[in-house]
Design a protein around this motif. Structure first.
Motif, PDB file in Angstrom:
ATOM      1  N   ASP A 116      44.404  51.300  38.111  1.00 27.56           N
ATOM      2  CA  ASP A 116      42.986  50.982  38.288  1.00 27.56           C
ATOM      3  C   ASP A 116      42.673  50.488  39.694  1.00 27.56           C
ATOM      4  N   ILE A 117      43.506  50.849  40.673  1.00 28.08           N
ATOM      5  CA  ILE A 117      43.324  50.393  42.050  1.00 28.08           C
ATOM      6  C   ILE A 117      41.943  50.758  42.583  1.00 28.08           C
ATOM      7  N   LYS A 118      41.391  51.919  42.174  1.00 32.22           N
ATOM      8  CA  LYS A 118      40.098  52.359  42.688  1.00 32.22           C
ATOM      9  C   LYS A 118      38.923  51.672  41.996  1.00 32.22           C
ATOM     10  N   ASP A 119      39.237  50.861  41.004  1.00 37.66           N
ATOM     11  CA  ASP A 119      38.212  50.026  40.376  1.00 37.66           C
ATOM     12  C   ASP A 119      38.283  48.583  40.892  1.00 37.66           C
ATOM     13  N   ARG A 120      39.486  48.117  41.150  1.00 35.70           N
ATOM     14  CA  ARG A 120      39.676  46.704  41.510  1.00 35.70           C
ATOM     15  C   ARG A 120      39.624  46.449  43.019  1.00 35.70           C
ATOM     16  N   GLY A 121      40.433  47.160  43.784  1.00 36.40           N
ATOM     17  CA  GLY A 121      40.368  47.050  45.235  1.00 36.40           C
ATOM     18  C   GLY A 121      41.275  46.011  45.861  1.00 36.40           C
ATOM     19  N   VAL A 122      41.064  45.796  47.179  1.00 41.60           N
ATOM     20  CA  VAL A 122      41.908  44.952  48.028  1.00 41.60           C
ATOM     21  C   VAL A 122      41.011  44.124  48.938  1.00 41.60           C
ATOM     22  N   VAL A 123      41.405  42.888  49.223  1.00 44.10           N
ATOM     23  CA  VAL A 123      40.678  42.055  50.180  1.00 44.10           C
ATOM     24  C   VAL A 123      41.454  42.005  51.495  1.00 44.10           C
ATOM     25  N   ILE A 154      39.741  53.562  47.914  1.00 40.98           N
ATOM     26  CA  ILE A 154      40.012  52.210  47.388  1.00 40.98           C
ATOM     27  C   ILE A 154      38.933  51.247  47.870  1.00 40.98           C
ATOM     28  N   PRO A 155      38.298  50.504  46.975  1.00 44.34           N
ATOM     29  CA  PRO A 155      37.287  49.516  47.386  1.00 44.34           C
ATOM     30  C   PRO A 155      37.923  48.416  48.231  1.00 44.34           C
ATOM     31  N   ILE A 156      37.211  48.013  49.281  1.00 44.26           N
ATOM     32  CA  ILE A 156      37.730  47.013  50.198  1.00 44.26           C
ATOM     33  C   ILE A 156      36.735  45.864  50.338  1.00 44.26           C
ATOM     34  N   LYS A 240      32.791  46.104  51.256  1.00 45.52           N
ATOM     35  CA  LYS A 240      31.886  44.984  50.970  1.00 45.52           C
ATOM     36  C   LYS A 240      32.358  43.744  51.724  1.00 45.52           C
ATOM     37  N   ASP A 241      31.411  42.884  52.062  1.00 43.77           N
ATOM     38  CA  ASP A 241      31.719  41.633  52.762  1.00 43.77           C
ATOM     39  C   ASP A 241      31.660  40.468  51.774  1.00 43.77           C
TER      40      ASP A 241
END
Length: 633
Positions: A116-123, A154-156, A240-241
């Motif tokens: 689910d990496i493309k749903d959760r993401g990384v900071v 991937i959401p960032i 996203k910030d």
């Protein structure tokens, strides 16, 4: 954090250099190793940073073999929680290309680990470091890391501004992300930078994740088609910030650890804070304000971020008084009695207190660990009247840190656990205990690192600053101070005198020989049985896995053959550990002499510890023979 791995042959082949023309038309003396040659060619094909590419071209055209070997003769290796090196061109250093390669490997590893990496993401966060000659900066590296991950869908969560390191693991936990990246070299010299990785549990990565990431990096060295296109960061809906939301949430969580809001507001104490040209100013000011403090003074010359660190030789408050000169001057001028000092990424905290005669005492990491452990337990106990809750309450410290928490735990009834050196071990152990329904009140390491809350599973100099200020504020209402309370802790739980320092050595073979000599002391194929006049009772070698105190002679803590670490327990109760640094050319030692409560002959204990340290240096380190550069203790 990284371990060099040779590209080419070990033997000297300097007589076999060949002259050939590169694709730019420069006649150059190419490197003697075919692998070194290949690495340079790859760089010329892959690098798109104008400054680093031009520098490599210049070195090629000049035939500067020594510099080419330095840049390309080894590759940074992903190791303890990430990597750290000098900024500049080449695969042995941190730069745009090595950041891209590292992130590509991390990306592939995360894709395999999280469906689910493309749903959760990384900071991704970054500090204020910059290196104009190579066009490098922490912000630039963070943008490139975000580009690589976003290019794969991937959401960032990319912080738009510099942040303290603790905000990255905090965000991982709060948003339930798959991982976090912090671009920082912490307190290293200005030319360095680093890439620190947190896993989905909010703690620094440990094995097997570090090995899996390292393998994936090696398999994904060539930049992907979109990896250099950092315009993605400005245009992608995946970016996203989280800055404002996470800062507010962090302060909201921190306020739950404030116990004396009215006392804090009314305190007569004045505090001085320095961020040592790092990222801590805004966050520490906000943290103390959330605790109702109104009298925090900032060192004006050091409060704003400056990657040159112009007012200090080393931007590391662990070095003590040399880094705090401007803080002392401001405090003396304004009548402040407590100094709070963060390192440049604000994950560490140093504290100093003015004494009756006007001099300043800089607390060691172990002393501040004793004070924070006592204070946090005292506050917790006032809120938890049920004795049974002690059975699920823990404190942690690393194996080279003071055992004062163990002494407090034995008397008060909660649990103490020892881990290997570093917060990657303490953070993961804390998470493991919390997941089993336990409470982890506090964890610390002697290198001025403190985990004072459960909402950041790493050392956090921001929360520690606020909690220390509140402790000092409370003690002032009892007509006492931090120094006097430390003495009271030792009188109640036993004196724990510690002394630690290090030697500089730029020759790894010398450091290796020092430790091998200890395993074959005086050519006896045995460890030493004495150190000068001090008898050794037990030995634990976490490089080989040997522990003489265990029935099967096997160490309980994890071992690592890639690092050196030997602990000697002496018959007088002193414990001394010698180890190599994972990030600097240092061999370190840590000593502690423990005495039971009621032993008031402090000066005699101090003299005994000093004698043992002198013997340790003379017989085990042999600095003159080994060419070691000593540092003041």
């Amino acid at each position: 954090m990284y371990e060099p791995v040779s590209f080419g042959r070990e033997e000297d082949t300097t007589q076999h250099n060949t002259i050939q023309q590169d694709r730019l038309g420069c006649w150059v003396v190419m490197a003697e190793s075919v692998d070194l040659d290949r690495a340079i060619v790859q760089w010329l094909e892959w690098d798109k940073n104008p400054q680093t590419l031009a520098e490599v071209r210049r070195l090629n055209c000049d035939g500067d073999i020594d510099q080419l070997r330095e840049c390309f003769g080894s590759r940074m290796r992903f190791g303890t929680a990430g990597m750290r090196s000098t900024m500049g061109p080449g695969f042995s250093r941190i730069n745009d290309l090595t950041i891209i390669q590292t992130t590509q490997g991390l990306c592939r590893c995360l894709e395999k680990s999280f469906s689910d990496i493309k749903d959760r993401g990384v900071v991704i966060g970054f500090d204020a470091r910059a290196h104009p000659p190579s066009g490098s900066s922490s912000k630039r590296f963070a943008r490139l890391a975000a580009t690589v991950l976003a290019s794969q869908g991937i959401p960032i969560y990319l912080f738009s501004r510099i942040t303290p390191t603790p905000l990255v693991p905090f965000t991982v936990s709060q948003l339930k992300l798959c991982a976090g990246i912090m671009v920082t070299a912490s307190h290293n010299p200005k030319q360095d930078n680093g890439y620190k990785v947190y896993w989905s549990n909010g703690a620094q990565i440990i094995s097997p994740h570090d090995k899996e990431i390292a393998k994936a990096i090696e398999e994904n060295l060539e930049p992907w088609s979109e990896s250099w296109n950092d315009k993605l960061v400005d245009n992608s809906s995946l970016i996203k910030d989280p800055y404002e939301d996470m800062k507010s949430k962090y302060l909201e969580c921190l306020q739950k650890h404030c116990f004396n809001r009215d006392i804090n507001k009314e305190t007569k104490l004045k505090f001085v804070h320095t961020s040592v040209h790092g990222v801590g100013h805004e966050f520490v000011q906000a943290a103390l304000a959330s605790f109702n403090f109104t009298n925090l003074l900032a060192v004006p010359e050091q409060k704003d971020p400056d990657p040159e660190f112009p007012t200090v030789k080393y931007p590391n408050p662990e070095e003590g008084k040399d880094v705090l000169t401007l803080s002392f001057a401001l405090a003396d001028k304004e009548g402040a009695t407590v100094i709070l000092a963060n390192d440049p990424d604000a994950d560490r905290l140093a504290v100093a207190e003015k004494q009756e005669r006007g001099e300043w005492k800089v607390f060691s990491g172990n002393e501040l660990g004793a004070l924070l452990g006592w204070w946090i337990f005292t506050c917790w106990k006032k809120q938890n009247k049920e004795p049974s809750s002690l059975k699920k309450t823990y404190m942690l410290s690393s194996t080279v840190s003071s055992k004062i928490l163990q002494a407090i735990a034995l008397k008060e009834g909660f649990h103490f656990e020892e881990t290997l050196t570093g917060f990657k071990w303490m953070g993961n152990k804390a998470k493991e205990l919390i997941d089993k329904g336990n409470t982890v009140l506090f964890a610390f390491e002697e290198a001025i690192g403190y985990m004072s809350t459960e909402f950041v599973l790493d050392k956090d100099g921001v929360s520690a600053a606020a909690i220390v200020a509140e402790m000092a504020s409370y003690l002032a209402t009892k007509n006492t101070n931090l120094t006097q309370q430390l003495k009271a802790i030792y009188e109640e739980y036993g004196y724990h005198l510690s002394k630690a320092s290090y030697f500089i050595c730029h020759k790894p073979e010398i450091i290796s020989q020092i430790f091998q000599n200890l395993r074959n002391y005086n050519e006896t194929n045995q460890y030493p049985k004495t150190c000068g006049s001090f008898a050794v009772s037990d030995i634990r070698d976490l490089t080989t896995g040997y522990d003489s105190s265990q029935p099967d002679k096997k160490a309980v803590l994890p071992t690592s053959s890639s690092s050196q670490m030997i602990t000697f327990t002496f018959k007088n109760g002193c414990v001394a550990t010698m180890r190599t640094s994972g990030t600097e050319p240092k061999v370190k030692y840590y000593t502690e002499l423990c005495a039971p409560p009621g032993n008031s002959d402090f000066e005699k204990l101090k003299e005994e510890l000093n004698d043992l340290v002198n013997a340790l240096v003379e017989h085990f380190f042999q600095p003159d023979k080994n060419g070691l550069t000593s540092q003041p203790t």
